[in-house]
Write an enzyme that holds these catalytic residues in place. Sequence first.
Site, PDB file in Angstrom:
ATOM      1  CB  CYS A  94      -1.042 -10.936  -5.891  1.00  0.00           C
ATOM      2  SG  CYS A  94      -0.173  -9.610  -5.365  1.00  0.00           S
ATOM      3  CB  CYS A 127      -5.493 -13.111  -5.960  1.00  0.00           C
ATOM      4  SG  CYS A 127      -4.694 -14.161  -4.310  1.00  0.00           S
ATOM      5  CB  CYS A 181      -4.976  -6.517   0.160  1.00  0.00           C
ATOM      6  SG  CYS A 181      -4.741  -4.695   0.127  1.00  0.00           S
ATOM      7  CB  CYS A 213      -0.983 -14.751   1.073  1.00  0.00           C
ATOM      8  SG  CYS A 213      -0.390 -15.292   0.626  1.00  0.00           S
ATOM      9  CB  CYS A 214      -3.804 -10.074   2.007  1.00  0.00           C
ATOM     10  SG  CYS A 214      -4.224 -10.631   0.547  1.00  0.00           S
TER      11      CYS A 214
END
Length: 243
Positions: free
Chosen positions: A201, A204, A227, A118-119
């Site tokens: 985010c 997270c 990240c 995702c990162c």
Amino acid sequence: MKEQIAQVQLDQLQSTAETWSPQHTLAWAFETFGNEVAISSAFGAEGMVLIDMALRVRKDFRVFTIDTEFLFPETYSLIDRIQERYEIKIERVFSLLSPEEQERVHGAALWTRDPDQCCNLRKVEPLRRKLCELDAWITSIRRDQTSFREGARKIEWDTKFGLVKVNPIADWSSKQVWHYLHEHGVPYNSLHDQNYPSIGCTHCTRAVRPGEDPRAGRWPGTSKTECGLHIIQPLTPSPEADA
Ligand code: SF4
């Protein structure tokens, strides 16, 4: 060849640069790279110090942010305030996939199953794309934030992204950061006053509890602490990231 020359010049400068103030380091970066250098900011406390300092060094400088589209409302509100107060335009960089497209391709809530991917999709690939435009980038990392950052120099060659990386407050403490913010009346993210020392985010990030490490609120429940933007080992890009 350009890379080799840059590395030799940096090797010669590095020790000297360690004695420079953040303002001197910023001035050097602006003078050396002109419009080909930009501050990268997520508008944490450290990032706000750099933006305020930069304005005192030079009126027209570039700032960009990686907008994951999952930021807190407080962060978006701060971006608006910064643009208004400092009269600067913040360049926003987005993932190639909208949140809806990411869900369609990778399934719901990828951050819970594979936060690295995702990162990679929402932060690392957009950053790589942005840095291709530049000869140097300026970050607000500090050496005592994570183990990955403790070797950061004020000026260094970024082997991961292939350009010069400037870290003007690498040797600062959190106390110095907050002293600067208060002394100069610099705006900051209101979440900092609600026990969010580090803000990313919404999915997270949580508030930290008394006695916890300041970064304990990032990716809670996992061993992830970064990240990937400031980790030297190259991450394996996903097929989508190359698209
Ligand atoms: S911090 Fe979380 S939501 Fe944001 S890009 Fe990384 S894994 Fe995704």
